[in-house]
Design an enzyme around this catalytic site. Structure first.
Site, PDB file in Angstrom:
ATOM      1  N   ASP A 156       1.002  -0.776   0.591  1.00 39.45           N
ATOM      2  CA  ASP A 156      -0.170  -0.072  -0.010  1.00 39.45           C
ATOM      3  C   ASP A 156       0.714   1.193  -0.440  1.00 39.45           C
ATOM      4  O   ASP A 156       0.233   2.576   0.209  1.00 39.45           O
ATOM      5  CB  ASP A 156      -1.111  -0.145   1.289  1.00 39.45           C
ATOM      6  CG  ASP A 156      -0.535  -0.308   2.389  1.00 39.45           C
ATOM      7  OD1 ASP A 156       1.260  -0.530   2.624  1.00 39.45           O
ATOM      8  OD2 ASP A 156      -0.927  -0.035   3.505  1.00 39.45           O
ATOM      9  N   LYS A 163       4.370   3.211  15.882  1.00 41.63           N
ATOM     10  CA  LYS A 163       3.551   4.777  16.453  1.00 41.63           C
ATOM     11  C   LYS A 163       3.429   4.642  17.931  1.00 41.63           C
ATOM     12  O   LYS A 163       2.976   4.465  18.387  1.00 41.63           O
ATOM     13  CB  LYS A 163       2.491   3.166  15.817  1.00 41.63           C
ATOM     14  CG  LYS A 163       2.004   2.880  15.089  1.00 41.63           C
ATOM     15  CD  LYS A 163       0.160   2.504  14.862  1.00 41.63           C
ATOM     16  CE  LYS A 163       0.106   2.126  13.141  1.00 41.63           C
ATOM     17  NZ  LYS A 163       0.606   0.885  12.500  1.00 41.63           N
ATOM     18  N   ASP A 198       1.973   6.631   1.942  1.00 38.80           N
ATOM     19  CA  ASP A 198       1.243   5.296   2.544  1.00 38.80           C
ATOM     20  C   ASP A 198      -0.507   6.084   2.061  1.00 38.80           C
ATOM     21  O   ASP A 198      -0.634   6.260   2.690  1.00 38.80           O
ATOM     22  CB  ASP A 198       2.001   5.252   3.607  1.00 38.80           C
ATOM     23  CG  ASP A 198       1.261   3.870   4.501  1.00 38.80           C
ATOM     24  OD1 ASP A 198      -0.293   3.726   3.684  1.00 38.80           O
ATOM     25  OD2 ASP A 198       1.106   3.830   5.699  1.00 38.80           O
TER      26      ASP A 198
END
Ligand code: GTP
Length: 362
Positions: free
Chosen positions: A109, A160, A219
């Site tokens: 992606d 993250k 992304d």
């Protein structure tokens, strides 16, 4: 070098468009993302690709018959109802990949022009187990963050992290070279996150390196990013339009129209509009900053601003579609309906009344 493309995710953040197509088949300026990726892999001399998929993505990709530029392609399917994550598919393809040389892994992606050849070169110089392409972003909190030392080694890798605690702006660009030694770090038949379970461990063991890369990278995981990459590419290339445009209609560049597009009279299309194959636009229609997928038709006096419309959507007359609206495939919007900012409509749904608050209509 062989390449493994991870293409078996669910794409939750791109719903409702991802309900009917995998992220790797989202069109980027009217060409599926996977086709862009194959083009780039072929340019770097990669002739063997394994697609790590699930049942649905495999069927969709095969049905699409995208050009593969001579690349030999095989599929590795996650077990039914047991997605293997971003690490499990690597272990599953151990035999296909073999133990003779490093291999490339790509998130399916990502749109980027990472230089795979340079990435491999860096990997070989360092004798690393993994070398990650790193990209600098303003807000790293959505990604895997790398702390890079002067010698190119990644001392810490955190997936993250909260924005305030991120120690660097260099993030995992979803592209890496791995040495066969990686197979020892991934248990067989299990769901494994390479970003959470493997990279931090490799960093601790001083076997994780980075290759900083400053080119084009995005992304497409979220709708705004998907729109952004389309706009960026419209700015980067000159797309020539050959379409039927009615009298007194205006096309404001940059735009890209696929074959079979028709535009009625007194319409204003652009800037930053992508119309897929056979999109039909009526009279007095205004569209800007939007991506419209193939087969969609937009009736007279409607306006669309900053939205994504799926395949074969029907927009009635005098409809208004505001920013950040996402309409799934085969959605039908009746005449005079207004959709406020941020409304998402599930595939095949018919909307007969205006929607004034953001949210999903299913
Ligand atoms: P979201 O649900 O929106 O987070 O998307 P996602 O499920 O695709 O997850 P993410 O963006 O983190 O995935 C990164 C890449 O890995 C994408 O190209 C996915 O297609 C792929 N991927 C994620 N999970 C799996 C999985 O379980 N199996 C396989 N084969 N690929 C996966």
């Amino acid at each position: 070098m062989k390449a493994l493309i991870l293409a078996g995710g669910v794409g939750t953040r791109l719903r409702p468009l991802s309900c009917t197509r995998p992220k790797s088949l989202f069109p980027i300026v009217n060409k599926p993302l996977l086709q862009w990726t194959f083009e780039r892999l072929a340019k770097h001399g990669i002739s063997d690709v394994i697609l790590a998929v699930n049942y649905q993505t495999e069927a969709a990709i095969k049905q699409h018959r995208i050009p593969k530029y001579g690349i030999h392609t095989t599929y590795s399917r996650d077990p039914l109802k047991k997605p293997l994550g971003t690490g499990g598919p690597i272990k599953k393809t151990e035999k296909q990949i073999g133990h003779s040389e490093p291999f490339l892994v790509l998130n399916g992606d990502i749109f980027s022009d990472v230089n795979y050849t340079e990435l491999l070169k860096t990997h070989n110089e360092k004798e690393a187990i993994a070398t990650i392409a790193l990209h600098c972003v303003e807000d790293p909190s959505r990604y895997g963050v790398a702390e890079l030392m002067q010698n190119g080694r990644i001392s810490r890798f955190i997936e993250k992290p909260p924005r305030e605690s991120a120690q660097s702006n260099l993030i995992n660009a979803g592209t890496y070279v791995l040495s066969p030694g990686i197979f020892e770090y991934i248990p067989k038949g299990q769901q494994v996150s390479i970003e959470r379970d493997v990279f931090p461990k490799l960093a601790e063991e001083k076997a994780l390196y980075g290759y900083v890369y400053g080119g084009l990278w995005i992304d497409i995981g979220k709708p705004e990013d998907y729109l952004q990459i389309n706009e960026t590419l419209l700015d980067s290339f000159a797309y020539r339009q050959e379409n039927k445009t009615g009298r007194n209609s205006v096309v404001r560049e940059p735009v890209a129209f696929d074959t079979g597009v028709s535009i009625g009279e007194k319409s204003v299309i652009g800037p930053y509009v992508i119309l897929g194959r056979n999109v039909a636009v009526g009279n007095n229609v205004h569209i800007q900053h939007s991506v419209i997928l193939p087969g969609t038709s937009i009736s007279d006096s409607s306006s669309i601003d900053g939205a994504i419309l799926g395949d074969s959507v029907i927009i009635g007359e005098k409809a208004k579609i505001a920013k950040k609206c996402i309409l799934g495939d085969h959605v039908k919007i009746r005449d005079n309906v207004t959709l406020a900012e941020g409304v998402s409509i599930c595939p095949a749904k018919e909307v007969t009344e205006s929607v004034f608050t953001r949210g999903n209509i299913c």
